[in-house]
Write an enzyme that holds these catalytic residues in place. Structure first.
Site, PDB file in Angstrom:
ATOM      1  N   HIS A   1      -7.407  -5.576  -0.240  1.00 32.78           N
ATOM      2  CA  HIS A   1      -6.204  -4.766  -0.080  1.00 32.78           C
ATOM      3  C   HIS A   1      -5.409  -5.117   1.177  1.00 32.78           C
ATOM      4  O   HIS A   1      -5.961  -5.177   2.274  1.00 32.78           O
ATOM      5  CB  HIS A   1      -6.616  -3.290  -0.035  1.00 32.78           C
TER       6      HIS A   1
ATOM      7  N   SER B   1       0.842  -1.192   0.000  1.00 36.59           N
ATOM      8  CA  SER B   1       0.000   0.000   0.000  1.00 36.59           C
ATOM      9  C   SER B   1       0.882   1.249   0.000  1.00 36.59           C
ATOM     10  O   SER B   1       1.718   1.403  -0.887  1.00 36.59           O
ATOM     11  CB  SER B   1      -0.954  -0.047   1.194  1.00 36.59           C
TER      12      SER B   1
ATOM     13  N   GLU C   1      -8.869  -5.633  -4.580  1.00 39.81           N
ATOM     14  CA  GLU C   1      -8.267  -4.587  -3.758  1.00 39.81           C
ATOM     15  C   GLU C   1      -9.268  -3.721  -2.997  1.00 39.81           C
ATOM     16  O   GLU C   1      -9.269  -3.654  -1.785  1.00 39.81           O
ATOM     17  CB  GLU C   1      -7.385  -3.689  -4.641  1.00 39.81           C
TER      18      GLU C   1
END
Length: 498
Positions: A409, A193, A309
């Site tokens: 995610h 991320s 995600e």
């Protein structure tokens, strides 16, 4: 049982975690960025006499709380016993086998949208990875939110203080890791991320040259930096909320700085508000452009994203998918937006309106930027590409009917560090092989070819059938061909922030 080593600024004592693994926690890698050093580039820490006890975590960066609904995979979080977030946060942690000598080094850059998190997230103390692969594992904190990424008017080098902290941590590793049994010539930087966006920034940064030889990126890409206009607007709005001017910022309490940050945006809605600026020192241009032109030549790259995600954002912030129409129109105009949605509908007729918009969000934020980073680097170094599908199981029915969800995610990172069953264990083995040999082909995996733009070979980590695919979801990737856009905040905010 403690263990003392000599580093550049003094002696530090760590403690045994078990099974011959030692950890040194809360080692200062730069001076505390407080007082006159607030919004300054990281400065050297003063040397100390005697032995510094480094058996407890250092404080994370000043940050808001970002709770997620019960049962949802947590992105970041502070464990029991962790000090409260503070401006005094520039601490690094090292975990190493007792017998380590010229061992490979894995440096973790934590996630959290440049606004939350700490070096503990996902990796914890690194003991599992260190024990399983004989590696030295490093994590650290860096400045977040406005303290890390506010661009101050009139400053020559500004807007990327948190990135400069990351570079300072890598310099510390280069200078000191041999004392812990690590090889400064065998360093892999890994992030997920915001940590993965940071990895791309570090690959492109002239200040990070020679500080690492390999990079691993999860849910990243090289696109998420602030333009001069974005940085100016965010600074103006932040000063407006504070009711002050830039020259008085160092006189404001940390609590008030944090309150103003929360007034702009909170929770996952603030995920893309704060980001590094192109400051002319740590960053000179958009990172993906630098990488594509060979600025990171020779750095071996492992690039991964999750298949679903942005379902994480949709579950936590239910209007997330509804922003897709507006954002795509802002990026590409009405015709470009409609063409993109039509391409997704044609390629995935079984996906409903909501799911299609989540897919668009996932592509915009993470998937296409990851593809473009891999594409750009593949002309200048060896690249490996993968996707984590999960699925995640055991989730509450109230959150996900049936309790099963395709991987969302950041849910890959825990398996990478801690191992487990199915795909988690396979990713753990693959990252271990990559860190130690530069090649993620590990026992039990299908043969994993190098990534090129000719065939786009991609390892699909799946609990039931891990496999290699050539150019997975090719029609969706091709729908973005030729499209260029400036990464924004996703949600609209007062003050014209976008």
């Amino acid at each position: 049982m403690g263990r003392t080593v000599q580093i550049s600024r003094g002696q530090v004592r760590g403690h045994e975690r078990g099974d011959g693994i030692f950890s040194w926690l809360g080692v200062p890698y730069a001076a505390a960025p407080v007082g006159d050093l607030r919004w300054q580039l990281p400065q050297p820490v003063e040397a100390w006499s005697g032995v510094r006890d480094c058996t407890a975590w250092g404080a994370p960066a000043l940050q808001p709380q970002t709770p997620l609904p019960a049962g949802m995979p947590q992105v970041t979080g502070l464990p029991a016993g962790m000090p409260q977030p503070s401006e005094d946060c520039l601490y690094i942690n090292v975990t190493a086998p007792a017998a380590a000598e010229n061992a490979p080094v894995l440096v973790w850059v934590h996630l959290g949208g440049y606004q939350t998190g700490s070096g503990y997230d996902k990796v914890e103390d690194g003991a599992v990875f260190a024990k399983d692969f004989g590696a030295v594992v490093v994590s650290f904190n860096y400045r977040l939110g406005p303290l890390g990424f506010l661009a101050l008017p009139g400053e020559k080098t500004t807007g990327a203080y948190g990135l400069h902290d990351q570079i300072a941590a890598l310099r510390w590793v280069h200078e000191n890791i041999a004392a812990f049994g690590g090889d400064p010539g065998r360093v892999t930087v890994y992030g997920v991320s915001a940590g993965a966006k940071s990895v791309a920034n570090l690959m492109a940064s002239p200040m990070a040259k020679g500080l690492f030889q390999q990079a691993a990126s999860g849910s990243g890409g090289g696109d998420h930096v602030a333009t001069d206009e974005q940085a100016r607007i965010i600074t103006a709005e932040y000063l407006r909320v504070l009711g002050t001017t830039a020259d008085r910022l160092r006189d404001i309490s940390a609590a008030n700085l944090l309150a103003a940050q929360n007034a702009l945006a909170q929770g996952l809605r603030a995920t893309w508000l704060w980001r590094p600026a192109v400051d002319g020192a740590a960053l000179t241009r958009l990172p993906v452009d630098v990488v594509t032109e060979g600025g990171a030549a020779g750095i071996t790259l492992l690039a991964q994203h999750c298949v679903n995600e942005c379902e994480l954002f949709q579950l936590a912030v239910p209007d997330s998918c509804e922003q897709s129409d507006r954002v795509m129109e802002e990026n590409f105009g009405e015709n470009g937006r409609d063409q993109l949605f039509a391409a997704y509908a044609d390629a995935q007729p079984d996906r409903d309106r909501r799911q299609t918009r989540v897919d668009i969000m996932s592509a915009d934020r993470y998937i296409i930027p990851t593809v473009r980073l891999a594409d750009g680097q593949s002309a200048h170094a060896t690249v490996w590409r993968s996707r984590f599908d999960g699925p995640l199981t055991g989730l509450p029915d109230t959150l996900v009917p049936g309790g099963t969800l395709a991987a969302v995610h950041s849910t890959d990172a825990r398996g990478v560090f801690q191992g487990g069953d199915g795909a988690d264990g396979q990713m753990h083995a693959a990252w271990g092989a990559f860190v130690t040999t530069g090649n993620p082909n590990a026992a039990g995996l299908p043969d994993w070819p190098k990534y090129t733009t000719a065939d786009r070979s991609t390892m699909i980590f799946h609990n039931e059938l891990t496999r290699v695919e050539s150019d997975p979801q090719a029609p969706l990737r091709k729908a973005w061909d030729g499209k260029e856009w400036v990464s924004g905040t996703w949600w609209e905010f007062d003050g014209g922030i976008r």
